[in-house]
Write a protein that holds these residues in place. Sequence first.
Motif, PDB file in Angstrom:
ATOM      1  N   GLU A   1     -29.549  -3.387  50.406  1.00  0.00           N
ATOM      2  CA  GLU A   1     -30.391  -4.462  49.887  1.00  0.00           C
ATOM      3  C   GLU A   1     -31.667  -3.967  49.216  1.00  0.00           C
ATOM      4  O   GLU A   1     -32.366  -4.748  48.554  1.00  0.00           O
ATOM      5  CB  GLU A   1     -30.764  -5.422  51.029  1.00  0.00           C
ATOM      6  N   VAL A   2     -31.998  -2.697  49.360  1.00  0.00           N
ATOM      7  CA  VAL A   2     -33.261  -2.182  48.821  1.00  0.00           C
ATOM      8  C   VAL A   2     -33.385  -2.438  47.314  1.00  0.00           C
ATOM      9  O   VAL A   2     -34.434  -2.855  46.825  1.00  0.00           O
ATOM     10  CB  VAL A   2     -33.415  -0.678  49.139  1.00  0.00           C
TER      11      VAL A   2
ATOM     12  N   GLY B   1     -30.732   2.967  43.852  1.00  0.00           N
ATOM     13  CA  GLY B   1     -31.095   3.967  44.846  1.00  0.00           C
ATOM     14  C   GLY B   1     -29.876   4.581  45.499  1.00  0.00           C
ATOM     15  O   GLY B   1     -28.767   4.041  45.434  1.00  0.00           O
ATOM     16  N   ASN B   2     -30.089   5.724  46.124  1.00  0.00           N
ATOM     17  CA  ASN B   2     -29.045   6.417  46.866  1.00  0.00           C
ATOM     18  C   ASN B   2     -29.644   6.992  48.143  1.00  0.00           C
ATOM     19  O   ASN B   2     -30.863   7.125  48.259  1.00  0.00           O
ATOM     20  CB  ASN B   2     -28.404   7.508  46.012  1.00  0.00           C
ATOM     21  N   LEU B   3     -28.795   7.305  49.091  1.00  0.00           N
ATOM     22  CA  LEU B   3     -29.241   7.692  50.439  1.00  0.00           C
ATOM     23  C   LEU B   3     -30.229   6.663  50.997  1.00  0.00           C
ATOM     24  O   LEU B   3     -31.249   7.014  51.597  1.00  0.00           O
ATOM     25  CB  LEU B   3     -29.854   9.092  50.450  1.00  0.00           C
TER      26      LEU B   3
ATOM     27  N   GLY C   1     -39.565  -2.122  48.160  1.00  0.00           N
ATOM     28  CA  GLY C   1     -38.375  -1.345  48.482  1.00  0.00           C
ATOM     29  C   GLY C   1     -38.572  -0.490  49.717  1.00  0.00           C
ATOM     30  O   GLY C   1     -37.681  -0.380  50.572  1.00  0.00           O
ATOM     31  N   LEU C   2     -39.744   0.104  49.833  1.00  0.00           N
ATOM     32  CA  LEU C   2     -40.061   0.909  51.021  1.00  0.00           C
ATOM     33  C   LEU C   2     -40.093   0.032  52.263  1.00  0.00           C
ATOM     34  O   LEU C   2     -39.540   0.394  53.307  1.00  0.00           O
ATOM     35  CB  LEU C   2     -41.390   1.618  50.823  1.00  0.00           C
ATOM     36  N   ALA C   3     -40.726  -1.138  52.156  1.00  0.00           N
ATOM     37  CA  ALA C   3     -40.823  -2.040  53.296  1.00  0.00           C
ATOM     38  C   ALA C   3     -39.455  -2.569  53.729  1.00  0.00           C
ATOM     39  O   ALA C   3     -39.243  -2.892  54.899  1.00  0.00           O
ATOM     40  CB  ALA C   3     -41.749  -3.209  52.959  1.00  0.00           C
ATOM     41  N   ALA C   4     -38.515  -2.638  52.782  1.00  0.00           N
ATOM     42  CA  ALA C   4     -37.162  -3.115  53.090  1.00  0.00           C
ATOM     43  C   ALA C   4     -36.281  -2.033  53.701  1.00  0.00           C
ATOM     44  O   ALA C   4     -35.117  -2.287  53.998  1.00  0.00           O
ATOM     45  CB  ALA C   4     -36.508  -3.659  51.830  1.00  0.00           C
TER      46      ALA C   4
ATOM     47  N   PHE D   1     -25.621   3.646  48.615  1.00  0.00           N
ATOM     48  CA  PHE D   1     -26.235   3.514  47.291  1.00  0.00           C
ATOM     49  C   PHE D   1     -26.007   2.105  46.761  1.00  0.00           C
ATOM     50  O   PHE D   1     -25.069   1.400  47.168  1.00  0.00           O
ATOM     51  CB  PHE D   1     -25.704   4.567  46.312  1.00  0.00           C
ATOM     52  N   SER D   2     -26.866   1.694  45.840  1.00  0.00           N
ATOM     53  CA  SER D   2     -26.742   0.363  45.257  1.00  0.00           C
ATOM     54  C   SER D   2     -27.507   0.314  43.950  1.00  0.00           C
ATOM     55  O   SER D   2     -28.318   1.191  43.634  1.00  0.00           O
ATOM     56  CB  SER D   2     -27.267  -0.714  46.214  1.00  0.00           C
ATOM     57  N   GLN D   3     -27.240  -0.750  43.185  1.00  0.00           N
ATOM     58  CA  GLN D   3     -27.977  -1.036  41.968  1.00  0.00           C
ATOM     59  C   GLN D   3     -28.082  -2.552  41.836  1.00  0.00           C
ATOM     60  O   GLN D   3     -27.245  -3.290  42.357  1.00  0.00           O
ATOM     61  CB  GLN D   3     -27.265  -0.444  40.747  1.00  0.00           C
TER      62      GLN D   3
END
Length: 223
Positions: free
Chosen positions: A123-124, A116-118, A150-153, A104-106
């Motif tokens: 880096e997303v 996001g999580n999972l 984000g999806l592409a990353a 997870f990150s912010q």
Amino acid sequence: MTFSIIARCHKTGQFGGAICSSSPAVAARCLQAKAGVGVATSQNITDPKLANILLDMTKYDLSPEESIAELVKNTEFIEYRQLTLINSDEKPAAFSGKHSLGVFSQCIGEHAVGAGNLLAKQEVSQVMVDAFHAASGSLAERLMTALKAGLAAGGEAGPVHSAGLLVVDKVEWPVINLRVDWSDTPIEDLHQLWKVYEPQVEDYVVRAINPASSPSYGVPGDE
């Protein structure tokens, strides 16, 4: 299980967010905004009421950082939640509890917050915020650009199945509230849905405010 971006437009005063998840109907649970106040998310193991609580606190002149700090201090099970919040002119804020799922990150930017999580990789969130600030066009278009980045990353570690786009402006209701609640390609489907709706956004506001001057779309019975 979820990644999202919320943002403000300093030129128009709009607030909005875009979100996706492997679970169905993510936008209905996790994304809230109020015109003239701000936009918030409550995700991870979601408690849907928390985003509205954050917006209520923001309405009474608490900064995003103060609002989240107060909620964290006084809310049971908060370590299972992931929160983001933006108001009109102060530094955005975010919180990720220690029980957030998986990777997870912010990321807090000048006018946007990604979280996001999972995730496939940490880096997303940063990629989404960077993509938002680099994009041009309407707030909704920039949010979609960020979500697609984000999806592409890498996006989630697994496939996503639902997505949503929410924007509030000067009227009391959301001027954009689009959702794809179950699909194998929800972000692509949501962007296509947005492009269909984009040229009609202002017309539906006119229909609400002044129906006597509202435009016709040529549907049967609409003369």
